[in-house]
Design a protein around this motif. Structure first.
Motif, mmCIF file in Angstrom:
data_model
loop_
_atom_site.group_PDB
_atom_site.id
_atom_site.type_symbol
_atom_site.label_atom_id
_atom_site.label_comp_id
_atom_site.label_asym_id
_atom_site.label_seq_id
_atom_site.Cartn_x
_atom_site.Cartn_y
_atom_site.Cartn_z
ATOM 1 N N LEU A 122 -5.271 23.489 -31.502
ATOM 2 C CA LEU A 122 -4.879 24.637 -30.697
ATOM 3 C C LEU A 122 -5.631 24.694 -29.374
ATOM 4 O O LEU A 122 -5.235 25.420 -28.456
ATOM 5 C CB LEU A 122 -5.105 25.934 -31.482
ATOM 6 C CG LEU A 122 -4.183 26.140 -32.687
ATOM 7 C CD1 LEU A 122 -4.672 27.313 -33.532
ATOM 8 C CD2 LEU A 122 -2.745 26.363 -32.236
ATOM 9 N N ALA A 123 -6.699 23.917 -29.251
ATOM 10 C CA ALA A 123 -7.441 23.856 -27.988
ATOM 11 C C ALA A 123 -6.819 22.877 -26.991
ATOM 12 O O ALA A 123 -7.268 22.781 -25.846
ATOM 13 C CB ALA A 123 -8.894 23.461 -28.261
ATOM 14 N N GLN A 124 -5.787 22.161 -27.411
ATOM 15 C CA GLN A 124 -5.167 21.132 -26.563
ATOM 16 C C GLN A 124 -4.293 21.760 -25.474
ATOM 17 O O GLN A 124 -3.322 22.456 -25.776
ATOM 18 C CB GLN A 124 -4.313 20.205 -27.418
ATOM 19 C CG GLN A 124 -3.527 19.166 -26.636
ATOM 20 C CD GLN A 124 -4.418 18.186 -25.905
ATOM 21 O OE1 GLN A 124 -5.385 17.675 -26.481
ATOM 22 N NE2 GLN A 124 -4.097 17.911 -24.656
ATOM 23 N N PRO A 125 -4.588 21.505 -24.194
ATOM 24 C CA PRO A 125 -3.701 21.992 -23.134
ATOM 25 C C PRO A 125 -2.456 21.120 -23.014
ATOM 26 O O PRO A 125 -2.471 19.950 -23.387
ATOM 27 C CB PRO A 125 -4.567 21.898 -21.881
ATOM 28 C CG PRO A 125 -5.530 20.782 -22.177
ATOM 29 C CD PRO A 125 -5.783 20.838 -23.660
ATOM 30 N N VAL A 126 -1.376 21.681 -22.500
ATOM 31 C CA VAL A 126 -0.117 20.962 -22.325
ATOM 32 C C VAL A 126 0.449 21.278 -20.952
ATOM 33 O O VAL A 126 0.476 22.436 -20.537
ATOM 34 C CB VAL A 126 0.917 21.348 -23.403
ATOM 35 C CG1 VAL A 126 2.261 20.665 -23.123
ATOM 36 C CG2 VAL A 126 0.428 20.982 -24.793
ATOM 37 N N THR A 127 0.905 20.236 -20.273
ATOM 38 C CA THR A 127 1.665 20.402 -19.041
ATOM 39 C C THR A 127 3.085 19.924 -19.290
ATOM 40 O O THR A 127 3.289 18.821 -19.792
ATOM 41 C CB THR A 127 1.052 19.590 -17.890
ATOM 42 O OG1 THR A 127 -0.278 20.047 -17.652
ATOM 43 C CG2 THR A 127 1.867 19.744 -16.613
ATOM 44 N N VAL A 128 4.061 20.749 -18.973
ATOM 45 C CA VAL A 128 5.465 20.365 -19.106
ATOM 46 C C VAL A 128 5.966 19.903 -17.749
ATOM 47 O O VAL A 128 5.989 20.669 -16.784
ATOM 48 C CB VAL A 128 6.325 21.528 -19.633
ATOM 49 C CG1 VAL A 128 7.804 21.160 -19.591
ATOM 50 C CG2 VAL A 128 5.902 21.890 -21.057
ATOM 51 N N ALA A 129 6.357 18.634 -17.685
ATOM 52 C CA ALA A 129 6.833 18.065 -16.426
ATOM 53 C C ALA A 129 8.276 18.436 -16.147
ATOM 54 O O ALA A 129 8.667 18.676 -14.993
ATOM 55 C CB ALA A 129 6.674 16.546 -16.448
ATOM 56 N N SER A 130 9.106 18.464 -17.195
ATOM 57 C CA SER A 130 10.516 18.807 -17.029
ATOM 58 C C SER A 130 11.078 19.231 -18.367
ATOM 59 O O SER A 130 10.534 18.889 -19.419
ATOM 60 C CB SER A 130 11.317 17.627 -16.463
ATOM 61 O OG SER A 130 11.320 16.533 -17.371
ATOM 62 N N ARG A 131 12.178 19.973 -18.327
ATOM 63 C CA ARG A 131 12.800 20.471 -19.555
ATOM 64 C C ARG A 131 14.312 20.433 -19.401
ATOM 65 O O ARG A 131 14.871 20.969 -18.447
ATOM 66 C CB ARG A 131 12.278 21.868 -19.891
ATOM 67 C CG ARG A 131 12.400 22.886 -18.812
ATOM 68 C CD ARG A 131 11.723 24.215 -19.173
ATOM 69 N NE ARG A 131 10.395 24.336 -18.599
ATOM 70 C CZ ARG A 131 9.293 24.623 -19.278
ATOM 71 N NH1 ARG A 131 9.355 24.825 -20.575
ATOM 72 N NH2 ARG A 131 8.120 24.724 -18.680
ATOM 73 N N GLN A 132 14.964 19.767 -20.373
ATOM 74 C CA GLN A 132 16.416 19.648 -20.411
ATOM 75 C C GLN A 132 16.892 19.713 -21.858
ATOM 76 O O GLN A 132 16.125 19.462 -22.781
ATOM 77 C CB GLN A 132 16.880 18.319 -19.815
ATOM 78 C CG GLN A 132 16.529 18.077 -18.363
ATOM 79 C CD GLN A 132 17.025 16.726 -17.904
ATOM 80 O OE1 GLN A 132 18.226 16.461 -17.870
ATOM 81 N NE2 GLN A 132 16.103 15.845 -17.568
ATOM 82 N N GLY A 133 18.161 20.015 -22.034
ATOM 83 C CA GLY A 133 18.735 20.028 -23.363
ATOM 84 C C GLY A 133 20.218 19.731 -23.319
ATOM 85 O O GLY A 133 20.830 19.689 -22.242
ATOM 86 N N CYS A 134 20.792 19.514 -24.482
ATOM 87 C CA CYS A 134 22.241 19.356 -24.590
ATOM 88 C C CYS A 134 22.730 20.103 -25.813
ATOM 89 O O CYS A 134 21.973 20.354 -26.759
ATOM 90 C CB CYS A 134 22.642 17.877 -24.664
ATOM 91 S SG CYS A 134 22.382 17.097 -26.282
ATOM 92 N N ASP A 135 24.007 20.474 -25.775
ATOM 93 C CA ASP A 135 24.622 21.139 -26.909
ATOM 94 C C ASP A 135 26.125 20.924 -26.809
ATOM 95 O O ASP A 135 26.668 20.842 -25.702
ATOM 96 C CB ASP A 135 24.307 22.633 -26.894
ATOM 97 C CG ASP A 135 24.583 23.291 -28.235
ATOM 98 O OD1 ASP A 135 23.653 23.353 -29.067
ATOM 99 O OD2 ASP A 135 25.725 23.732 -28.464
ATOM 100 N N ALA A 136 26.781 20.836 -27.947
ATOM 101 C CA ALA A 136 28.229 20.670 -27.926
ATOM 102 C C ALA A 136 28.929 21.889 -27.340
ATOM 103 O O ALA A 136 29.997 21.775 -26.727
ATOM 104 C CB ALA A 136 28.739 20.406 -29.339
ATOM 105 N N ASP A 137 28.315 23.068 -27.504
ATOM 106 C CA ASP A 137 28.906 24.301 -26.994
ATOM 107 C C ASP A 137 27.776 25.233 -26.561
ATOM 108 O O ASP A 137 27.477 26.224 -27.235
ATOM 109 C CB ASP A 137 29.768 24.959 -28.072
ATOM 110 C CG ASP A 137 30.553 26.152 -27.556
ATOM 111 O OD1 ASP A 137 30.678 26.299 -26.328
ATOM 112 O OD2 ASP A 137 31.041 26.939 -28.384
ATOM 113 N N PRO A 138 27.100 24.938 -25.443
ATOM 114 C CA PRO A 138 25.923 25.711 -25.059
ATOM 115 C C PRO A 138 26.252 27.159 -24.702
ATOM 116 O O PRO A 138 27.366 27.482 -24.282
ATOM 117 C CB PRO A 138 25.380 24.954 -23.847
ATOM 118 C CG PRO A 138 26.546 24.212 -23.301
ATOM 119 C CD PRO A 138 27.405 23.872 -24.471
ATOM 120 N N VAL A 139 25.254 28.010 -24.865
ATOM 121 C CA VAL A 139 25.355 29.424 -24.516
ATOM 122 C C VAL A 139 24.550 29.660 -23.248
ATOM 123 O O VAL A 139 23.428 29.152 -23.119
ATOM 124 C CB VAL A 139 24.817 30.309 -25.651
ATOM 125 C CG1 VAL A 139 24.866 31.782 -25.270
ATOM 126 C CG2 VAL A 139 25.602 30.071 -26.933
#
Length: 285
Positions: A122-139
């Protein structure tokens, strides 16, 4: 119908809108609502149920932290079956666990279930470089129709899940994330073919595989195998998944595979909505 305000008599019994939750007293109003809206029901029941359960991020958190610690790189997030993409913003949630906390202290989403990730993780830091997703029928969570669809997929008596969803929708309005309408067998190979030097690519999903057609599953697995063969320490690949074992819906397994090397382990056993999380660990060698 209740969430839209079109069934006020029934709403008096639905906790999701402040009702008292008495099922015995709700039945006459429920039956009357069905009869009153009989012409509308065939259209409503044909709509797909798009559950974007925010609590599942608590189940996946340990995997993301392991990848960040093992690679030392920012994460490139690729979520399969992302629905509205709420869990592609998992790093903006607050996680309160037995041995510590992780995430922004002022987050409108607080996941404080029974989870036992170790304090050092839980002490581990995280950097998110990019975020994407897919879905057959996204909302689309930016639209009233999208928000209604997501809310209607939550059981009316589970007010904590409604609170988490409301907070996640606030975050979605502030944190951009693209969710493409595409089959995984087409989308994932294209994303994995894109250069990602200097980031750790994490392909992940929760309670998705059983809904993906066999042909698409094969294409997904082939894309992962090809990308795994190309993985390097400067561009590693991780596959993180939360799926039911033997279709036991009340209990799920969380598995992680990391390339190069292909190290793989079952890292947690979790509930269907993410809680509780029993941490099993990640082998250091």
């Amino acid at each position: 119908l209740v969430l839209e305000g079109r069934a006020p008599e029934l709403a008096a019994f639905y906790p999701s809108v402040g009702g008292d939750g008495d099922p015995a007293r709700a039945w006459p109003a429920f039956r009357a609502t069905l009869l009153a809206h009989a012409a509308t029901l065939p259209d409503l029941i044909r709509r797909p149920c798009q559950t974007n359960e925010v609590g599942r991020s608590a189940a996946l958190l340990g995997g993301f932290l392991v990848v960040a610690r093992a690679t030392g790189l920012p994460l490139r997030l690729l979520e399969v079956g992302a629905s509205a993409g709420l869990n592609v913003r998992w790093d903006r949630f607050r996680y309160v666990q037995r041995h510590g906390s992780w995430g922004p202290a002022d987050s409108p989403v607080v996941l404080d279930g029974d989870s036992d990730l170790p304090a050092e993780l839980l002490a581990q830091p995280v950097t998110v470089a990019s975020r994407q997703g897919c879905d057959a029928d996204p909302v689309d969570p930016a639209t009233p129709e999208g928000r209604l669809a997501l809310s209607a997929a939550v059981w009316a008596d589970q007010t904590v899940r409604f609170q988490r969803l409301a907070g996640a929708l606030r975050i979605a309005a502030e944190v951009p994330a693209r969710v493409d309408a595409a089959p995984v067998g087409v989308w994932l190979p294209a994303r994995l073919a894109e250069p990602a030097l200097g980031t750790a690519t994490v392909v992940y999903h929760s309670v998705v595989r059983q809904y993906v057609p066999e042909e698409q599953r094969r294409a997904m697995d082939a894309a992962l195998a090809e990308a795994a063969a190309r993985a390097t320490p400067d561009a590693p690949l991780a596959w993180l998944r939360m799926e039911p074992e033997h279709h036991i819906r009340s209990e799920m397994d969380v598995d992680l595979t990391l390339w190069p090397g292909g190290r793989s382990a079952r890292i947690a056993r979790v509930g269907a909505h993410g809680d509780p999380v029993h941490w099993l660990g990640w082998p250091t060698r």
